[in-house]
Structures are given as structure tokens and as C-alpha cells.
Motif scaffolding. Structure first.
Motif, short mmCIF file in Angstrom:
data_model
loop_
_atom_site.label_atom_id
_atom_site.label_comp_id
_atom_site.label_asym_id
_atom_site.label_seq_id
_atom_site.Cartn_x
_atom_site.Cartn_y
_atom_site.Cartn_z
N MET A 1 0.84 -1.18 0.00
CA MET A 1 0.00 0.00 0.00
C MET A 1 0.89 1.24 0.00
SD MET A 1 -2.97 1.09 2.73
CE MET A 1 -3.50 -0.59 2.76
N GLU A 2 0.59 2.19 -0.87
CA GLU A 2 1.36 3.43 -0.95
C GLU A 2 0.72 4.50 -0.06
OE1 GLU A 2 2.57 6.92 -4.08
OE2 GLU A 2 2.08 4.94 -4.87
N ILE A 3 1.50 5.04 0.87
CA ILE A 3 1.03 6.08 1.78
C ILE A 3 1.67 7.40 1.38
CG2 ILE A 3 0.84 6.82 4.19
CD1 ILE A 3 -0.56 4.10 3.42
N ALA A 4 0.86 8.43 1.25
CA ALA A 4 1.35 9.76 0.89
C ALA A 4 0.65 10.81 1.74
CB ALA A 4 1.10 10.03 -0.59
N LEU A 5 1.29 11.96 1.87
CA LEU A 5 0.71 13.09 2.58
C LEU A 5 0.57 14.25 1.60
CD1 LEU A 5 2.89 13.09 5.83
CD2 LEU A 5 0.69 11.98 5.47
N ARG A 6 -0.49 15.02 1.74
CA ARG A 6 -0.66 16.23 0.94
C ARG A 6 -1.42 17.25 1.77
NH1 ARG A 6 -5.92 16.43 0.00
NH2 ARG A 6 -7.06 14.74 -1.00
N ARG A 57 -1.77 17.73 7.29
CA ARG A 57 -1.75 16.93 6.08
C ARG A 57 -2.92 15.95 6.02
NH1 ARG A 57 0.95 20.51 4.87
NH2 ARG A 57 3.20 20.54 4.51
N THR A 58 -3.38 15.70 4.80
CA THR A 58 -4.30 14.61 4.54
C THR A 58 -3.45 13.37 4.28
OG1 THR A 58 -6.02 16.02 3.62
CG2 THR A 58 -6.02 13.73 2.90
N VAL A 59 -3.84 12.26 4.87
CA VAL A 59 -3.14 10.99 4.67
C VAL A 59 -3.87 10.24 3.56
CG1 VAL A 59 -2.48 8.79 5.72
CG2 VAL A 59 -2.47 10.90 7.10
N LEU A 60 -3.11 9.84 2.55
CA LEU A 60 -3.66 9.06 1.44
C LEU A 60 -3.10 7.65 1.48
CD1 LEU A 60 -3.15 11.71 -1.40
CD2 LEU A 60 -5.27 11.23 -0.15
N ALA A 61 -3.96 6.68 1.28
CA ALA A 61 -3.55 5.28 1.15
C ALA A 61 -4.00 4.82 -0.23
CB ALA A 61 -4.18 4.42 2.25
N ASP A 62 -3.04 4.53 -1.08
CA ASP A 62 -3.34 4.18 -2.47
C ASP A 62 -4.28 5.22 -3.10
OD1 ASP A 62 -1.68 1.97 -2.44
OD2 ASP A 62 -3.31 0.57 -1.91
N GLY A 63 -4.02 6.49 -2.80
CA GLY A 63 -4.78 7.58 -3.39
C GLY A 63 -6.09 7.93 -2.72
N GLU A 64 -6.52 7.13 -1.77
CA GLU A 64 -7.78 7.37 -1.06
C GLU A 64 -7.51 8.09 0.26
OE1 GLU A 64 -10.89 6.61 -2.27
OE2 GLU A 64 -9.81 6.02 -4.09
N VAL A 65 -8.42 8.99 0.67
CA VAL A 65 -8.26 9.71 1.94
C VAL A 65 -8.44 8.72 3.08
CG1 VAL A 65 -9.18 11.52 3.43
CG2 VAL A 65 -9.03 11.89 0.96
N TRP A 83 -5.35 10.94 12.85
CA TRP A 83 -6.62 10.21 12.90
C TRP A 83 -6.68 9.40 11.63
CZ3 TRP A 83 -10.53 11.15 16.70
CH2 TRP A 83 -11.66 10.34 16.55
N ILE A 84 -6.73 8.10 11.78
CA ILE A 84 -6.76 7.20 10.63
C ILE A 84 -8.10 6.45 10.62
CG2 ILE A 84 -5.65 5.21 9.52
CD1 ILE A 84 -3.94 7.81 9.53
N ASP A 85 -8.71 6.39 9.45
CA ASP A 85 -9.98 5.68 9.27
C ASP A 85 -9.83 4.24 9.78
OD1 ASP A 85 -12.08 4.07 8.02
OD2 ASP A 85 -12.41 5.77 6.67
N ARG A 86 -10.83 3.79 10.49
CA ARG A 86 -10.78 2.44 11.08
C ARG A 86 -10.56 1.36 10.02
NH1 ARG A 86 -15.19 -0.92 13.20
NH2 ARG A 86 -16.59 0.82 12.77
N ALA A 87 -10.99 1.59 8.79
CA ALA A 87 -10.80 0.61 7.71
C ALA A 87 -9.32 0.36 7.45
CB ALA A 87 -11.49 1.08 6.44
N TYR A 88 -8.46 1.27 7.88
CA TYR A 88 -7.02 1.15 7.63
C TYR A 88 -6.22 0.74 8.87
CZ TYR A 88 -8.04 3.41 3.20
OH TYR A 88 -8.55 3.70 1.98
N TRP A 89 -6.90 0.54 9.99
CA TRP A 89 -6.20 0.16 11.22
C TRP A 89 -5.47 -1.17 11.01
CZ3 TRP A 89 -10.09 1.05 15.83
CH2 TRP A 89 -10.35 2.42 15.96
N GLY A 90 -4.32 -1.29 11.64
CA GLY A 90 -3.56 -2.53 11.61
C GLY A 90 -2.84 -2.80 10.30
N ARG A 91 -2.76 -1.80 9.43
CA ARG A 91 -2.15 -2.00 8.11
C ARG A 91 -0.91 -1.13 7.90
NH1 ARG A 91 -7.16 -1.56 4.16
NH2 ARG A 91 -5.60 -2.17 2.65
N GLY A 92 -0.43 -0.50 8.98
CA GLY A 92 0.79 0.30 8.88
C GLY A 92 0.59 1.72 8.38
#
Length: 156
Positions: A1-6, A57-65, A83-92
């Protein structure tokens, strides 16, 4: 998964609202806005955050907020928050986002706080080099009561 900040964009706010009204996430984070359910209060909260944060910053995971991350406060006392969406918890995602934020902000020391029972957030902070310096009690909006919290620092 690609993580980016913007930079945060206006279109991110409805996604943040959904993320920050998830009851399980609110309980786990414990410390957060007083009332995220009221759209006007939420908008006022984000207006304050956007104008008072040192870096936001907004955190993006594979381009999604996937959430947001910030450094805020006055020089010498700046804190990190995320604050990270619960759908992404436990995934780094939180660890990668915080590492990215720390790479942008060279100022040290930086501080963090987490609910003492939020093992996942404490693990993220530890992986990013934060060390516990104190324990305290603070009012947690997400739980409606005072709880134990851990105060951490990232030194130079």
C-alpha cells in the motif's frame, strides 16, 4: 500500500467527518473534538485546526483519503496528532503517515499524548521514536470522562 501526505483540501472534510464520527474510532482515540456529530461544530473545529496547525496533512492510502495528521502548538511545545480511518487500522498506515509527517518537520522536541489503553497508537508512536515521559489524567471527549493518558516525547 502506498502512503502519501498532501495539503488538506476542502473536499477532504466530509471524509474526515465520516471518519471522526465512527463511534469505535472516537472511543479508541478518546481525545478529540468535543462534538463531531454537529456539522456546524465540526466545520468550526476544522476552521480552527486549519488556521492554527503548524503542519496539517491529509493521509492518502493508495490515493484514497485515509485520515489526517498534524503538528500543532507553540514552538518548543509542539505536539503531533493523527486520525486514521478504522478501515485502515492494523495496516501500517498510521506509522507510515507519522513517519512522513516527522520527515517534513525537523523541529524537536515534539510531543504526543495517547489514551493509556490505546495500545495501537502507543505502538505507532514507539515505532516512530517517541518515548514515554509521564502519565497523566485528562478529560476525554470520546469517552465522556477523565482517563489515564501517556505523554511522550521525540527528542532531536
Amino acid at each position: 500500500m502506498e502512503i502519501a501526505l498532501r495539503a488538506v483540501e476542502d473536499g477532504d472534510l466530509p471524509v474526515f467527518h465520516r471518519q471522526m464520527t465512527d463511534p469505535e474510532a472516537v472511543r479508541m482515540a478518546a481525545f478529540g473534538p468535543e462534538d463531531t456529530s454537529d456539522p456546524e461544530a465540526f466545520a468550526a473545529y476544522w476552521l480552527r485546526v486549519r488556521t492554527s496547525s503548524f503542519v496539517l496533512r491529509t493521509v492518502l492510502a493508495d490515493g484514497e483519503v485515509a485520515g489526517n495528521a498534524a503538528v500543532y502548538g507553540v514552538t518548543g511545545e509542539r505536539e503531533v496528532t493523527y486520525w486514521i480511518d478504522r478501515a485502515y487500522w492494523g495496516r501500517g498506515v498510521a506509522t507510515a503517515a507519522l513517519r512522513g509527517l516527522l520527515a517534513e518537520v525537523s523541529e524537536r522536541p515534539l510531543y504526543a499524548r495517547a489514551a493509556a489503553d490505546n495500545a495501537a497508537s502507543l505502538r505507532v508512536l514507539d515505532k516512530c521514536g517517541f518515548r514515554e515521559t509521564a502519565r497523566a489524567r485528562g478529560y476525554a471527549n470520546g469517552r465522556g470522562q477523565e482517563i489515564d493518558e501517556v505523554v511522550l516525547v521525540l527528542e532531536g
